[in-house]
Design a protein around this motif. Sequence first.
Motif, PDB file in Angstrom:
ATOM      1  N   ILE A 173       5.692  19.082  23.319  1.00 49.77           N
ATOM      2  CA  ILE A 173       4.690  18.914  22.065  1.00 49.77           C
ATOM      3  C   ILE A 173       5.528  17.936  20.963  1.00 49.77           C
ATOM      4  CG2 ILE A 173       3.916  20.143  20.029  1.00 49.77           C
ATOM      5  CD1 ILE A 173       3.927  22.637  21.718  1.00 49.77           C
ATOM      6  N   GLY A 174       4.953  17.031  20.483  1.00 47.84           N
ATOM      7  CA  GLY A 174       5.098  16.330  19.611  1.00 47.84           C
ATOM      8  C   GLY A 174       4.586  16.170  18.295  1.00 47.84           C
ATOM      9  N   ILE A 175       5.280  16.184  16.894  1.00 43.70           N
ATOM     10  CA  ILE A 175       4.656  16.357  15.725  1.00 43.70           C
ATOM     11  C   ILE A 175       5.146  15.016  14.933  1.00 43.70           C
ATOM     12  CG2 ILE A 175       4.317  17.756  13.613  1.00 43.70           C
ATOM     13  CD1 ILE A 175       5.181  20.176  15.477  1.00 43.70           C
ATOM     14  N   LEU A 180       7.449  10.506  21.232  1.00 45.17           N
ATOM     15  CA  LEU A 180       8.622  11.230  20.865  1.00 45.17           C
ATOM     16  C   LEU A 180       9.105  12.122  22.156  1.00 45.17           C
ATOM     17  CD1 LEU A 180       8.103  12.641  17.542  1.00 45.17           C
ATOM     18  CD2 LEU A 180       9.377  10.864  18.058  1.00 45.17           C
ATOM     19  N   VAL A 181       8.226  12.729  22.839  1.00 47.82           N
ATOM     20  CA  VAL A 181       8.225  13.386  24.140  1.00 47.82           C
ATOM     21  C   VAL A 181       8.566  12.548  25.201  1.00 47.82           C
ATOM     22  CG1 VAL A 181       7.355  15.318  25.647  1.00 47.82           C
ATOM     23  CG2 VAL A 181       7.035  15.512  23.233  1.00 47.82           C
ATOM     24  N   ILE A 210       1.293  17.153  24.092  1.00 48.24           N
ATOM     25  CA  ILE A 210       0.368  17.719  23.159  1.00 48.24           C
ATOM     26  C   ILE A 210       0.977  16.874  21.812  1.00 48.24           C
ATOM     27  CG2 ILE A 210      -0.129  19.306  21.460  1.00 48.24           C
ATOM     28  CD1 ILE A 210      -0.242  21.405  23.872  1.00 48.24           C
ATOM     29  N   GLY A 211      -0.094  15.996  21.183  1.00 43.12           N
ATOM     30  CA  GLY A 211       0.591  15.159  19.988  1.00 43.12           C
ATOM     31  C   GLY A 211      -0.087  15.939  18.714  1.00 43.12           C
ATOM     32  N   ILE A 212       0.773  16.005  17.695  1.00 36.96           N
ATOM     33  CA  ILE A 212       0.073  16.438  16.437  1.00 36.96           C
ATOM     34  C   ILE A 212       0.392  15.498  15.266  1.00 36.96           C
ATOM     35  CG2 ILE A 212       0.235  18.348  14.730  1.00 36.96           C
ATOM     36  CD1 ILE A 212       0.798  20.061  17.119  1.00 36.96           C
ATOM     37  N   ASP A 213      -0.676  14.999  14.475  1.00 38.83           N
ATOM     38  CA  ASP A 213      -0.572  14.210  13.464  1.00 38.83           C
ATOM     39  C   ASP A 213      -0.886  15.025  12.294  1.00 38.83           C
ATOM     40  OD1 ASP A 213      -1.008  12.294  11.566  1.00 38.83           O
ATOM     41  OD2 ASP A 213      -2.691  11.439  12.152  1.00 38.83           O
ATOM     42  N   VAL A 214       0.035  15.441  11.256  1.00 34.59           N
ATOM     43  CA  VAL A 214      -0.088  16.005  10.117  1.00 34.59           C
ATOM     44  C   VAL A 214      -0.163  15.176   8.936  1.00 34.59           C
ATOM     45  CG1 VAL A 214       0.943  17.517   8.376  1.00 34.59           C
ATOM     46  CG2 VAL A 214       1.413  17.837  10.839  1.00 34.59           C
ATOM     47  N   GLY A 215      -1.496  15.172   8.521  1.00 36.47           N
ATOM     48  CA  GLY A 215      -1.706  14.256   7.374  1.00 36.47           C
ATOM     49  C   GLY A 215      -1.723  14.915   5.698  1.00 36.47           C
ATOM     50  N   THR A 216      -2.342  14.587   4.884  1.00 33.55           N
ATOM     51  CA  THR A 216      -2.368  15.147   3.720  1.00 33.55           C
ATOM     52  C   THR A 216      -3.586  16.162   3.573  1.00 33.55           C
ATOM     53  OG1 THR A 216      -3.257  13.322   2.529  1.00 33.55           O
ATOM     54  CG2 THR A 216      -0.847  13.517   2.417  1.00 33.55           C
ATOM     55  N   GLU A 217      -4.518  15.606   4.272  1.00 33.93           N
ATOM     56  CA  GLU A 217      -5.799  16.450   4.176  1.00 33.93           C
ATOM     57  C   GLU A 217      -6.175  17.150   5.486  1.00 33.93           C
ATOM     58  OE1 GLU A 217      -8.751  13.641   2.956  1.00 33.93           O
ATOM     59  OE2 GLU A 217      -7.856  13.662   0.769  1.00 33.93           O
ATOM     60  N   GLU A 218      -5.613  16.831   6.408  1.00 31.95           N
ATOM     61  CA  GLU A 218      -6.037  17.521   7.841  1.00 31.95           C
ATOM     62  C   GLU A 218      -4.743  17.264   8.900  1.00 31.95           C
ATOM     63  OE1 GLU A 218      -9.649  15.972   9.830  1.00 31.95           O
ATOM     64  OE2 GLU A 218      -8.392  14.085  10.438  1.00 31.95           O
ATOM     65  N   HIS A 246       7.409  28.264  24.093  1.00 30.95           N
ATOM     66  CA  HIS A 246       8.393  27.735  25.207  1.00 30.95           C
ATOM     67  C   HIS A 246       8.161  26.437  25.754  1.00 30.95           C
ATOM     68  CE1 HIS A 246       9.215  32.102  24.846  1.00 30.95           C
ATOM     69  NE2 HIS A 246       7.846  32.529  25.038  1.00 30.95           N
ATOM     70  N   LEU A 247       7.720  25.549  24.960  1.00 34.36           N
ATOM     71  CA  LEU A 247       7.867  24.252  25.237  1.00 34.36           C
ATOM     72  C   LEU A 247       8.689  23.411  24.511  1.00 34.36           C
ATOM     73  CD1 LEU A 247       4.048  23.577  25.758  1.00 34.36           C
ATOM     74  CD2 LEU A 247       5.640  23.311  27.561  1.00 34.36           C
ATOM     75  N   PRO A 248       9.156  22.209  24.977  1.00 29.13           N
ATOM     76  CA  PRO A 248      10.122  21.656  23.960  1.00 29.13           C
ATOM     77  C   PRO A 248       9.538  20.978  22.919  1.00 29.13           C
ATOM     78  CG  PRO A 248       9.795  20.283  26.217  1.00 29.13           C
ATOM     79  CD  PRO A 248       9.392  21.764  26.058  1.00 29.13           C
ATOM     80  N   VAL A 249       9.904  20.987  21.663  1.00 27.88           N
ATOM     81  CA  VAL A 249       9.217  20.273  20.676  1.00 27.88           C
ATOM     82  C   VAL A 249      10.110  19.264  19.777  1.00 27.88           C
ATOM     83  CG1 VAL A 249       8.212  20.994  18.261  1.00 27.88           C
ATOM     84  CG2 VAL A 249       7.860  22.569  20.077  1.00 27.88           C
ATOM     85  N   LYS A 250       9.447  18.224  19.641  1.00 27.57           N
ATOM     86  CA  LYS A 250      10.076  17.014  18.762  1.00 27.57           C
ATOM     87  C   LYS A 250       9.213  16.742  17.404  1.00 27.57           C
ATOM     88  CE  LYS A 250      12.869  14.636  20.382  1.00 27.57           C
ATOM     89  NZ  LYS A 250      14.135  15.009  20.394  1.00 27.57           N
ATOM     90  N   VAL A 251       9.999  16.882  16.589  1.00 25.89           N
ATOM     91  CA  VAL A 251       9.543  16.591  15.002  1.00 25.89           C
ATOM     92  C   VAL A 251       9.990  15.311  14.501  1.00 25.89           C
ATOM     93  CG1 VAL A 251       8.937  17.483  12.822  1.00 25.89           C
ATOM     94  CG2 VAL A 251       9.177  19.116  14.873  1.00 25.89           C
TER      95      VAL A 251
END
Length: 403
Positions: A147-149, A393-394, A86-94, A184-189
């Motif tokens: 999960i990567g963020i 990252l993962v 799972i990859g997560i992209d945090v922008g300023t609007e979404e 309960h999954l490894p997370v990279k930020v």
Amino acid sequence: MVLNVTGSFQLMKSLNRSLVLNIIRTETQISRTEIAKRAKLTPPTVSSIVSELLEEGLIREGEAGASKGGRKPILLSINVNNHYIIGIDVGTEEVRAGLTNLNADVMALHRKKLVPGLKAHEFMEIIEELIETILHEETDFSKIIGIGIGMHGIVDPERGVSVYAPHFGFEEMQMREQLEARFHLPVKVENDARAMALAELWFGEGTDASDIVVINVGDGIGAGFIVKGRLYHGRDQIAGEIGHMIVDLNGRQCTCGSYGCLHTVASGIRIRERVLQELTLGRKTAILDLVQGDKHAITGETVHQAALQGDAYAIEVLEEAGRFLGVGITNLIHMVNPDKIIIGGGVSKAGDFIFTPLRELVEKRVMTKSAKRTEIIPSKLENKGTMIGAVTLVLAELYDYSS
């Protein structure tokens, strides 16, 4: 046995296993004998590791390779569609959350708009909801390995903490701790621009270089530095904050409190602000026609569309942003002298309106003939760069790429 929890993930990272996995990844297809030679491991050791990896579904056997006398060897490759990230992209609007395979191919994508004034706990609830949505769609939870963020602002990747997200005003947000406890999954930020740099190194325009700078020019401006094939963070995790490089001593005040930062003259936010100011002063431009007179609907894309139609003011605005980016990039070339500079983000979509004045300024101002020819190119990962970087990252952990 399928691996899906943090403890199992650490087992996957055992030195020899990761070494074998990385050799298979980089070679695409390779025999056991060749792995043993490359890894400098005994054939029985390689055979044992390969058996484990086959059982876990991380690799697969394919066609037979060319024979060098005797039986043809069976070639091994990564089983890219048997595990997911799972990859997560945090922008300023979404926030955008995707599910990818081990080749970072996006299999599913969900997004959520961020309203102004969000509290930190509300923000984290949005992240969790998006992850839950993906987990509910993926029937075999055990196939998801992490999960990567890619997070806006200053990030401490060692602690998995969002140190400071200036657009939101969040400080010391314990992202990894909270999400690992929940799922309960490894997370990279990681910082979003540095995540994008990792994506370019593995899957984009940087695969053939070891020293690159990747610049994300959107509402803000940030960069990721890859030095000798590794992300460079700096002592205080602020390496790459080039949006706060001062390029105009008499310039406007920036959100950081300083004056004349690159962010104040070349970001997507500044492009929009400048257009609105000039319209208020009565400037004639086709930009307003494209939004049927609604100034609030103007975006960087609107300005680009007007430029494509030949609107002189839109072209002027984009070219000025390009020149200021050229100033910043000239400084970067003199400081780090990279093999290649890759530019992504919304503003980069303006193409030659940005890149032509940028390259012209670099050609004029950089010191040596060789450095003047530094390759400066747009990203081909489009708007998926940060998400793919978050996934990488993962992957870097899986292949023990940092060792």
